[in-house]
Design a protein around this motif. Structure first.
Motif, short mmCIF file in Angstrom:
data_model
loop_
_atom_site.label_atom_id
_atom_site.label_comp_id
_atom_site.label_asym_id
_atom_site.label_seq_id
_atom_site.Cartn_x
_atom_site.Cartn_y
_atom_site.Cartn_z
N VAL A 6 0.94 -1.09 -0.07
CA VAL A 6 0.06 -0.16 -0.04
C VAL A 6 0.85 1.22 -0.07
O VAL A 6 0.58 2.25 -0.86
N GLN B 16 -5.95 0.22 9.26
CA GLN B 16 -5.62 -0.21 8.19
C GLN B 16 -4.19 0.27 7.65
O GLN B 16 -3.97 1.44 7.94
N ALA C 13 2.20 2.02 -3.31
CA ALA C 13 1.19 2.76 -4.38
C ALA C 13 0.94 4.30 -3.91
O ALA C 13 1.03 4.96 -4.74
N ALA C 14 1.02 4.47 -2.61
CA ALA C 14 0.76 5.68 -1.98
C ALA C 14 1.91 6.64 -2.53
O ALA C 14 1.93 7.66 -2.81
N ALA D 10 -4.10 4.92 -2.02
CA ALA D 10 -4.00 4.17 -1.75
C ALA D 10 -4.20 4.36 0.17
O ALA D 10 -4.59 3.24 0.71
N THR D 11 -3.91 5.23 0.58
CA THR D 11 -4.03 5.52 2.07
C THR D 11 -4.72 6.93 2.33
O THR D 11 -5.41 6.75 3.39
N PHE D 12 -4.90 7.63 1.54
CA PHE D 12 -5.58 8.90 1.92
C PHE D 12 -6.44 9.70 1.07
O PHE D 12 -6.27 9.58 -0.35
N ILE E 219 -13.97 9.55 7.27
CA ILE E 219 -14.10 8.07 7.48
C ILE E 219 -12.63 7.76 7.95
O ILE E 219 -11.67 7.88 7.12
N LEU E 220 -12.60 7.16 9.10
CA LEU E 220 -11.13 7.10 9.56
C LEU E 220 -11.04 5.43 9.98
O LEU E 220 -11.66 4.65 10.60
N ARG E 221 -9.96 4.82 9.42
CA ARG E 221 -9.69 3.54 9.76
C ARG E 221 -8.49 3.47 10.12
O ARG E 221 -7.43 2.73 9.53
N GLY F 22 -10.07 0.79 0.76
CA GLY F 22 -9.17 0.59 1.74
C GLY F 22 -8.24 1.68 2.50
O GLY F 22 -7.21 1.58 2.74
N LEU F 23 -8.64 2.87 2.35
CA LEU F 23 -8.00 4.03 2.60
C LEU F 23 -7.86 4.19 4.20
O LEU F 23 -8.93 3.85 4.80
N ARG F 24 -6.94 4.71 4.67
CA ARG F 24 -6.61 4.91 6.04
C ARG F 24 -7.61 6.07 6.50
O ARG F 24 -8.17 6.13 7.68
N ARG F 25 -7.76 7.14 5.63
CA ARG F 25 -8.63 8.10 6.01
C ARG F 25 -9.17 8.63 4.83
O ARG F 25 -8.49 9.01 3.81
#
Lengths: 138, 144
Positions: free
Chosen positions: A35, A138, A38-39, B67-69, A133-135, B102-105
């Motif tokens: 992940v 993950q 990708a980011a 991917a994350t945000f 939306i906070l996870r 599947g993002l964190r935020r």
């Protein structure tokens, strides 16, 4: 020691070292290697490197390069603390030529708060209608 | 009930003149220069709402690393096309997009559309003190 350098050049930033540091320091918030890879491609980076090109500090921005930026994954490696490297990073963010028209710069972090307040950040007022939306896992 | 609207993420279909004309009147980006908006769109995941004839009647964009945000902004549906469930369809398309899973935020700021976003799992920030921002609300407003 003033031999540090800030770079935004992804080719000079050791992605795997950055990811390992995130796992060590922000284990519950750190993304998987996949992940993060990708980011990484879709982010603007600010890395502080030593004269030998080794990673000392890092921060990542998710931004449209025009109106909005979100700062995350900020760290200074323990052996390089006390040398104002996080300040160096924030100064580089503010000076970046592609980020001059940003209207909103956000960051979420309780631990580094005193530092960020010195850099011009203010806590989101409680009445501010922010939704998320906070996870965190993950 | 009309079903003749279409939502697309194709940047080539965007009517940037229409989007700028609509957004420059909105409270959150009043007076935004066209070139600033163009650059923002170029570096965002855009969603357009179109009539069957292809006219731009709604828009939203997501600033994201895919991917994350993600940050959702510049959401609008033209007044003359409201009441057709378009904003709901638009947010549905956004939250279902494969690059935004599947993002964190996933965050946004709204003055009055909480009910819309809450249907898709958004909620007010639990710990506002941990959120920090530098906000320049009047940056795009022209001097009088």
């Amino acid at each position: 020691m003033d031999a540090y350098e800030v770079t935004s050049d992804p080719a000079r930033i050791p992605r795997e070292t950055v990811h390992k540091a995130l796992l060590r320091m922000h284990s519950c918030h750190a993304p998987s290697a996949e992940v993060f890879a990708a980011a990484f491609v879709n982010s603007v980076h600010f890395a502080v490197l030593t004269a030998r090109g080794e990673l000392a500090a890092y921060a990542r921005l998710i931004t449209d390069k025009a109106t909005f930026a979100h700062l995350c994954d900020v760290f200074v490696l323990p052996e390089h603390r006390g040398q104002h490297l996080s300040r160096k990073i924030i100064e580089a963010v503010f000076a970046h030529p592609e980020l001059q028209s940003i209207r909103q710069l956000t960051h979420v972090d309780n631990e580094s708060k005193p530092f960020f307040q010195h850099s011009g950040f203010a806590s989101t007022p409680i009445q501010e209608p922010v939704l998320a939306i906070l996870r965190p896992q993950q | 009930m009309t079903t003749a609207y279409e939502i697309s993420t194709d940047p080539a279909r965007l009517d940037r003149t229409a989007i700028h004309a609509a957004l420059t009147r909105m409270y959150w980006c009043e007076g935004i220069p066209r070139e600033t908006l163009d650059k923002a769109i170029d570096h965002s995941l855009p969603f357009g709402v179109y009539t069957a004839a292809g006219a731009q009647v709604g828009f939203a964009r997501v600033v994201t690393d895919r991917a994350t945000f993600a940050y959702l902004c510049d959401v609008y549906v033209l007044e003359s096309h409201r009441g057709n469930g378009l904003s709901k369809r638009l947010i549905e398309a956004i939250t279902a997009h494969p690059d935004l899973q599947g993002l964190r935020r996933f965050s946004l700021v709204t003055r009055d559309a909480h009910t819309l976003y809450e249907q898709f799992g958004f909620s007010p920030i639990a710990n506002p003190r941990g959120h920090m921002e530098i906000l320049r609300p009047a940056l795009y407003k022209r001097p009088l």
